[in-house]
Design an enzyme around this catalytic site. Structure first.
Site, PDB file in Angstrom:
ATOM      1  N   HIS A  42      -0.403  -5.793  -3.634  1.00 27.60           N
ATOM      2  CA  HIS A  42       0.318  -7.092  -4.394  1.00 27.60           C
ATOM      3  C   HIS A  42      -0.982  -8.052  -4.815  1.00 27.60           C
ATOM      4  CE1 HIS A  42       1.326  -9.705  -0.463  1.00 27.60           C
ATOM      5  NE2 HIS A  42       0.046  -8.906  -0.442  1.00 27.60           N
ATOM      6  N   GLU A  43      -0.672  -8.847  -5.755  1.00 28.64           N
ATOM      7  CA  GLU A  43      -1.536  -9.687  -6.240  1.00 28.64           C
ATOM      8  C   GLU A  43      -2.882  -8.982  -6.968  1.00 28.64           C
ATOM      9  OE1 GLU A  43      -0.378 -12.395  -6.274  1.00 28.64           O
ATOM     10  OE2 GLU A  43       0.988 -12.432  -4.541  1.00 28.64           O
ATOM     11  N   GLY A  44      -2.464  -7.856  -7.417  1.00 25.20           N
ATOM     12  CA  GLY A  44      -3.563  -6.942  -8.074  1.00 25.20           C
ATOM     13  C   GLY A  44      -4.194  -5.876  -7.261  1.00 25.20           C
ATOM     14  N   ARG A  95      -5.054 -14.274  -3.615  1.00 23.09           N
ATOM     15  CA  ARG A  95      -5.829 -13.368  -3.543  1.00 23.09           C
ATOM     16  C   ARG A  95      -6.753 -13.619  -2.281  1.00 23.09           C
ATOM     17  NH1 ARG A  95      -7.209 -11.159  -9.777  1.00 23.09           N
ATOM     18  NH2 ARG A  95      -5.301 -10.220  -9.730  1.00 23.09           N
TER      19      ARG A  95
END
Lengths: 594, 594
Positions: free
Chosen positions: B434-436, B295
């Site tokens: 992406h990645e949340g 993140r």
């Protein structure tokens, strides 16, 4: 789905009262049935011939082999269907073979094509717009020579303004026109970013070219407008020899890939024949007729690409199960559809408010065109003039924001070309740029339009706004929104007045430095007003509406109005502060400090 | 240019005091010279081997012929140079062949690669991150089997979380792991959106796979983490037989095209061997080690793609003559460079404030990693945990906004692939997803992170903020900015407290409904604080700095701080109103009303 048909009907027949237009002599042969018929036909053509190759035209963009340009065959077929249905000249008079259709209805059906396939639709829009200029300002001979082919779909049209070294600064343009003994001109110069500047869709292309006649003054007053067709046209109307207009190359856009963007050389061999439209030196004023239409068209296109993305993301959200409410701790329950997540609702409601608001704005502008043209209403003309920068730029900003949210609703799927929303986002990014960037629109608005005829345009707008507010007061549900809006309107009006005073005091550069901020603020105020107008109408017809579906639709209108006023107008206060203090933080920034 | 080197040095050595890190035992072998050497090497590799094929990798995205994937050869070459320079494991200890480099310095050089070519850099980042997980939680045998190849560049790594039916809702994932008599597992399931899931760059790919062991409970507690390499590795470290991990297909992204995005089938033939990392049921906690790093990495990538676009548009604006100031009426004067137009300055200054602020945020987070890991500072760990959602999302939002502005500065040229900024915009659109997604980050922040350890993270943040404000007070130029910031900070704090109370009162769904708004507000507050920190430092060193260039740079920092506080914090007030009233307009919207 290209549009929510319920919404389009609501806007056309309830909010903007298209039926009223049939009371004007020019439109008296029409009624709601003929309007609906045209829209239905357009809808069918858009779905059958435009939408199916929207992705393909993006994937297989036009190719130039050094000699000719090739586009996928579906584009030509779609163009032909559009022309054969009489849509290229639908607004022209019956005597010219047109349908004498109101601008409002024309905008409604044009929007369907922009939603289905903005690239292919681009060719049709350009042709209609160029034909309009010739029709309005061309000589009888020019009209009879070029218009039949443009209207029946054999020819296409372009507007060739921009030059590589000049960009938007038209006063500096350098393309030269040298008068010949036969009254024609020889053109010489290079134009860039010319949409549809070459293609293999039509047998001829009619370029409208801005150029400077020999001996003409510098600046905008020296600019004239010329017709320079790709192929000359003989007396008998048949195609003659190739004119000296050469494609120097294609430009490769991020989106809108189906429409060629070209660099064109006029008169490289000294043989480019151009025909002067009207008088020398008046080119820019003629072109602005086309530009103003084109600006409404850009706004409409941006609104509809936004609209398409909204509908796609709505459909996805309704059918995609994932996750649970935050208060649900266990994974035992079934996942909910993502439309139930508050943040997804926010992203959908924001999109709805942007795109339906933008569409309303463009239809309103088109209705003003009708009032101006068919009813000679000068007030409408003035209001339209004032609002044109807003009509061009609000949908371009907020339609794009909508597309950004549509991608976010789909998540990873939104980012891949296997789903349609990323193309919407790429396509729509053009709209804040072409036909005058936001920056240019904002200077036009704050530097010129607001103050024309002593600021009468703004007065006309405020009169309409106040009427809406008064009507809204009769509905309890709308009162808090009216109060909130009035508060912002007061700030907006005071800001405008102060900026006017500071311009009068000669602080031109200082006042205009933050014009882009003003443009955004005014856009939100205008669209919020239209949302109140829609909400008011929704309240009015709610009781009469029979079906549950209709009631749901009308409740949605109210909620979107609520969203727009509560969530989107919050910034007006801080924007006003920056504007009224003539904040100079940006203008003060020196090149060396970056 | 990949970054403004002056800015990077200012951030590293003056704002975040990288030299101080060398006082920690873990980093004691380092000094500024070694840091600079690594960064210089990285810069050279990024410029020589990554930047040159950034556009080519976009135009010629990886192809899958049903058997194998092919990427352009430049990617493999770049990867090799990156690995050979020891950059894949630069943060590892000397004993493991690493350089024992601080996270801060690692972030600084990683950013150069993200600026030069985010797609190719993606492969390297994924490998380092996956190796870190194995290093932290794998068995000695797993480490010795997989890490050497991952660190020297023969293997790559992936993180295989998402499944087609599950998306971000990991608790629902369905990939199964069945324990075998030899202690290994057989994996079965499909994963989607797996970056680097297949490629022809490395001889092996080490997938880290989340799956549910047979009999494990539903939800996140039943999830375990497995290593499933593309090729099994024999005892002697050589590649063994092909594991049953099959590429089902490539996904075709709008941007970031050089990095493959894959659908992977694990165990289609029942033969996919997986090795359990650590204990069953703890998979998500292990993966989150990687996710949290990832993140910060996403934030950094977004900041640097934004940064690259900023530099490109700055260069363009300095060299493109067009138009005149609004007060200049005649066309006789020469056109000015567009950087002199106030609105262009605004777009450049906004970009500068977004991207330099974002980079500062990511470097700050990386410094917290160092404090946590090398100094065992629990406060730093807690603050990092709190800020991770902000570090991931602010640059993703505002780096993208910067790229949007970069396009606008270039106008028509910004929209065509002949210029680099449109690719930045397409590449960067991935980062809010992406990645949340933002939505997930915002729930993590407002639903969890803020309240950990009794809200101590926020207290730690506010202590740092107040220290900065106090320092700023000593500079007259900063006082008005401090006052303005304090006013917003007060609103922010009260808003946070009220939301905390409303969560405590059990209004979970109501309070979290507008969490995305809170995330944006907090992001702006944190970055504005970092801008004050930068401005304060700029004031401090202004007098000592010898060159005119340095003074200009420092003045620019001050002006960007001014811009960010005056122009970007205006919304905090209205955002706070919506948040504290638990505005339910979006949450109330029913599916049928859309």
């Amino acid at each position: 789905m290209l549009v929510n048909q319920k919404d389009l009907n609501f806007l056309l027949y309830q909010v903007f009262n298209a039926n009223e237009l049939t009371e004007l002599p020019h439109y008296q042969e029409h009624d709601q049935t003929t309007f609906d018929e045209v829209i239905k036909t357009a809808h069918r053509i858009a779905e059958d011939y435009f939408a199916p190759h929207n992705r393909k035209a993006d994937e297989r963009e036009p190719q130039f082999n050094g000699e000719t340009v090739s586009t996928i065959p579906e584009v030509k077929e779609a163009y032909k269907h559009y022309a054969d249905a009489g849509l290229l000249n639908a607004r022209q008079e019956y005597q010219d073979g047109g349908m004498q259709l109101p601008a409002l209805v024309h905008a409604a059906y044009s929007g369907l094509f922009a939603s289905a396939n903005p690239s292919t639709a681009g060719y049709t829009f350009l042709t209609s717009a160029a034909a309009n200029v010739i029709h309005a300002f061309g000589s009888e001979e020019q009209k009879s020579r070029f218009l039949p082919g443009m209207w029946d779909g054999r020819f296409a049209g372009t507007m060739a303004l921009t030059e590589p070294d000049v960009g938007s600064s038209l006063g500096d343009l350098a393309t030269k026109a040298t008068k010949q003994s036969d009254g024609t001109y020889k053109l010489k110069g290079q134009k860039m970013f010319i949409s549809g500047g070459d293609q293999d869709i039509t047998e001829n292309i009619v370029h409208l070219v801005l150029a400077r006649a020999e001996g003409a003054p510098q600046g905008v007053k020296g600019i004239s407008l010329f017709i320079a067709p790709k192929f000359l046209i003989n007396e008998n109307g048949e195609l003659g020899e190739r004119n000296d207009v050469q494609l120097a190359g294609l430009l490769h856009k991020m989106g809108y890939r189906g429409t060629t963007s070209t660099v064109l050389n006029f008169g490289e061999q000294g043989k480019c024949t151009g025909y002067l439209i009207g008088e020398e030196g008046k080119g820019l004023s003629y072109m602005f007729k086309m530009m103003n239409e084109a600006r409404i068209g850009v706004g409409l296109g941006a609104a509809m690409i936004g609209y398409r993305g909204y509908l796609e993301s709505l459909e996805y959200a309704k059918n995609r199960p994932q996750g649970r409410h935050p208060s649900t701790k266990s994974n035992d329950s079934k996942p909910i559809n993502i439309i139930e997540h508050a943040d997804v609702k926010r992203m959908l409601l924001a999109q709805k408010s942007y795109v339906e608001g933008s569409l309303a704005l463009c239809l309103f502008a088109s209705r003003l065109v009708d009032e101006q043209e068919a009813a000679n209403n000068e007030d409408s003309a003035l209001l339209l003039d004032l609002l044109t920068p807003v009509v061009k730029s609000f949908p371009s900003s907020y339609g794009l924001k909508a597309n950004e949210l549509a991608i976010q609703v789909l998540g990873g799927s939104g980012y891949i070309r296997e789903y349609p929303v990323e193309q919407c986002y790429r396509d729509n990014r053009l709209n804040p740029i072409h036909e005058g960037t936001h920056g240019i629109q904002s200077l036009d608005l704050l530097g010129r339009k607001l103050w024309m005829k002593g600021g009468k345009g703004l007065q006309l707008l405020l009169t309409r706004v106040n009427k809406t507010l008064k009507n809204c007061q009769t509905h309890d549900a709308l009162k808090p929104l009216v109060d909130s809006y009035r508060n912002k309107l007061d700030i907006f009006s005071k800001t405008t007045m102060q900026l006017g005073q500071s311009l009068q005091a000669g602080k031109v550069d200082e006042t205009l430095a933050n014009s882009a901020l003003y443009l955004d603020m005014m856009g939100k105020m205008v669209v919020a007003w239209l949302w109140l107008e829609m909400a008011n109408k929704a309240q009015e017809v709610f009781e009469e509406s029979a079906s549950e579906d209709d009631k749901n639709f009308l409740t949605g209108k109210l909620q979107a109005c609520k969203y727009f006023i509560e969530w989107e107008l919050g910034e007006v206060h801080s924007q006003s502060t920056l504007l009224t203090e003539l904040n100079s933080t940006c203008a003060d920034m020196e090149e060396a400090w970056f």
